[in-house]
Enzyme design. Structure first.
Site, short mmCIF file in Angstrom:
data_model
loop_
_atom_site.label_atom_id
_atom_site.label_comp_id
_atom_site.label_asym_id
_atom_site.label_seq_id
_atom_site.Cartn_x
_atom_site.Cartn_y
_atom_site.Cartn_z
N GLY A 73 6.02 1.08 5.74
CA GLY A 73 6.09 -0.13 6.54
C GLY A 73 7.47 -0.50 7.05
N THR A 120 -0.61 2.25 9.78
CA THR A 120 -0.48 2.47 8.33
C THR A 120 0.64 3.46 8.10
OG1 THR A 120 -1.53 3.31 6.34
CG2 THR A 120 -2.30 4.24 8.42
N GLY A 121 1.40 3.23 7.05
CA GLY A 121 2.49 4.15 6.76
C GLY A 121 3.62 3.43 6.07
N GLY A 162 5.52 -5.56 4.14
CA GLY A 162 5.52 -4.38 5.01
C GLY A 162 5.16 -4.75 6.43
N ASP A 163 4.78 -3.75 7.17
CA ASP A 163 4.47 -3.95 8.60
C ASP A 163 3.10 -4.55 8.84
OD1 ASP A 163 3.50 -1.44 7.53
OD2 ASP A 163 2.77 -1.02 9.55
N ARG A 182 8.52 -8.28 -1.25
CA ARG A 182 8.56 -7.32 -0.15
C ARG A 182 7.34 -7.46 0.77
NH1 ARG A 182 5.10 -3.08 1.89
NH2 ARG A 182 6.42 -1.52 2.86
N THR A 234 -3.71 1.57 3.03
CA THR A 234 -3.94 0.39 3.87
C THR A 234 -5.13 0.62 4.78
OG1 THR A 234 -1.65 -0.30 3.82
CG2 THR A 234 -2.87 -0.84 5.81
N1 ASP Z 1 2.10 -0.04 5.83
C1 ASP Z 1 1.82 -0.51 4.51
C2 ASP Z 1 3.03 -1.24 3.99
O1 ASP Z 1 4.13 -0.75 4.19
C3 ASP Z 1 1.45 0.55 3.55
C4 ASP Z 1 0.31 1.42 4.00
O2 ASP Z 1 0.10 1.62 5.19
O3 ASP Z 1 -0.41 1.92 3.13
O4 ASP Z 1 2.86 -2.23 3.33
#
Ligand code: ASP
Length: 309
Positions: free
Chosen positions: A230, A227-228, A206-207, A204, A176
């Site tokens: 989510g 990022t992470g 994410g965050d 789905r 991300t």
């Molecule tokens: N945070 C993002 C998600 O969960 C994924 C990512 O940070 O790469 O969609």
């Protein structure tokens, strides 16, 4: 870190995750650094001319969205069905104006669509078919399936399916992208854009596009892009929580970011954040091995990947 109170600051990330030197080829390492540097240049050139934090984070995010190495825009990972569902959010710290989109299928630069939601609609968050329709009505540049359907992303999806694993079991590199900036007028802004996670299903989300989780900007505290994993970042309301700790507890940005990332870790999540304060302080915090990241001030540009840089 810069000396003190730079007149403008741009901070970016290109995802956090299992980023170890032993797993990276010199070519990939160099390509990622060049991509980060190009994004810094894109945003910094605007800030240096007195441009707004909002314009700078959009420009930096677009540069990363156009780079197939990162999981956003062109390089977005594929859903379980092999399609693309793009998420993005942008926020302006002046009045906390915000725009976000989720499950967008054909927009080349979702961050600019998020900005159009903020500026050209009465809404904050649009999803799926409606967001696609809004993009078309606004004349936002669209792209065909082949633009997004990259061999590497297809391979990653096939590997995931072959393992019979859901995404929590997979050794993921998140990719991300995000940017936060402070402009010469002391305003902050944040932008985040992603394809989400490989093999995602059931719509789905994410965050990243969730205002207050993956993205937040408020001139009274800071701008944040995350990022992470989510799901954990949503449960910890990461971006808003960092801002809230600064406002209500009087913590500095680093302490607030570290505390919230520790909370994510305690829940079982991995990843990181970039933060910038209205004073222009750039902050990074992550509990993963590494995070593609960089910052620019009038003193120059710096990029890094691994945790020990
Ligand atoms: N945070 C993002 C998600 O969960 C994924 C990512 O940070 O790469 O969609």
């Amino acid at each position: 870190m810069p000396d003190q109170q730079p007149s403008w600051t741009l901070v970016i990330h290109g995802g956090a995750g299992v980023l170890e030197r032993s797993r990276m080829t010199p070519e990939l390492d160099a390509q990622h650094r060049a991509g980060l540097d190009a994004a810094l240049q894109a945003g910094a050139s605007l800030l240096a001319e007195g441009g707004s934090a909002l314009d700078a984070v959009e420009a930096a995010a677009r540069s990363l969205e156009d780079n197939e190495l990162f999981n956003a825009g062109r390089g977005a990972v594929l859903t379980y069905d092999g399609t693309t569902e793009l998420d993005a959010a942008i926020m302006d710290g002046r009045e906390r104006d915000a725009g976000a989109v989720t499950g967008v299928s054909a927009t080349r630069n979702p961050i600019s669509l998020a900005r159009a939601v903020m500026e050209k609609s009465p809404h904050v968050f649009l999803g799926g078919k409606g967001a696609d329709q809004f993009a078309q009505e606004q004349g936002i540049e669209q792209a065909g399936r082949d633009y997004f359907d990259l061999p590497l992303r297809r391979k990653q999806l096939e590997e995931l399916k072959a393992m019979g694993a859901d995404w929590f079991d997979v050794d993921m590199k998140f990719g991300t992208i995000g940017a936060v900036a402070r402009d010469v007028n002391g305003h902050v802004a944040a932008a985040t854009s992603t394809g989400g996670i490989t093999g995602k299903r059931w719509g789905r989300i994410g965050d990243s596009p969730v205002i207050g989780s993956g993205t937040w900007a408020d001139d009274r505290s800071c701008a944040v892009s995350a990022t992470g994993s989510g799901e954990f970042f949503i449960r910890a309301a990461v971006a808003h929580e960092i801002a809230a700790r600064m406002r209500y507890l009087g913590e500095d940005a680093q302490a607030a970011a570290d505390a919230v990332i520790a909370d994510v870790g305690a829940l079982g999540g991995d990843g990181g954040v970039i933060v910038v304060t209205p004073a222009g302080e750039p902050v990074f915090s992550f509990n993963s091995d590494g995070m593609y990241r960089g910052f620019a001030t009038p003193s120059g540009r710096t990029v890094a990947i691994y945790g020990d840089e």
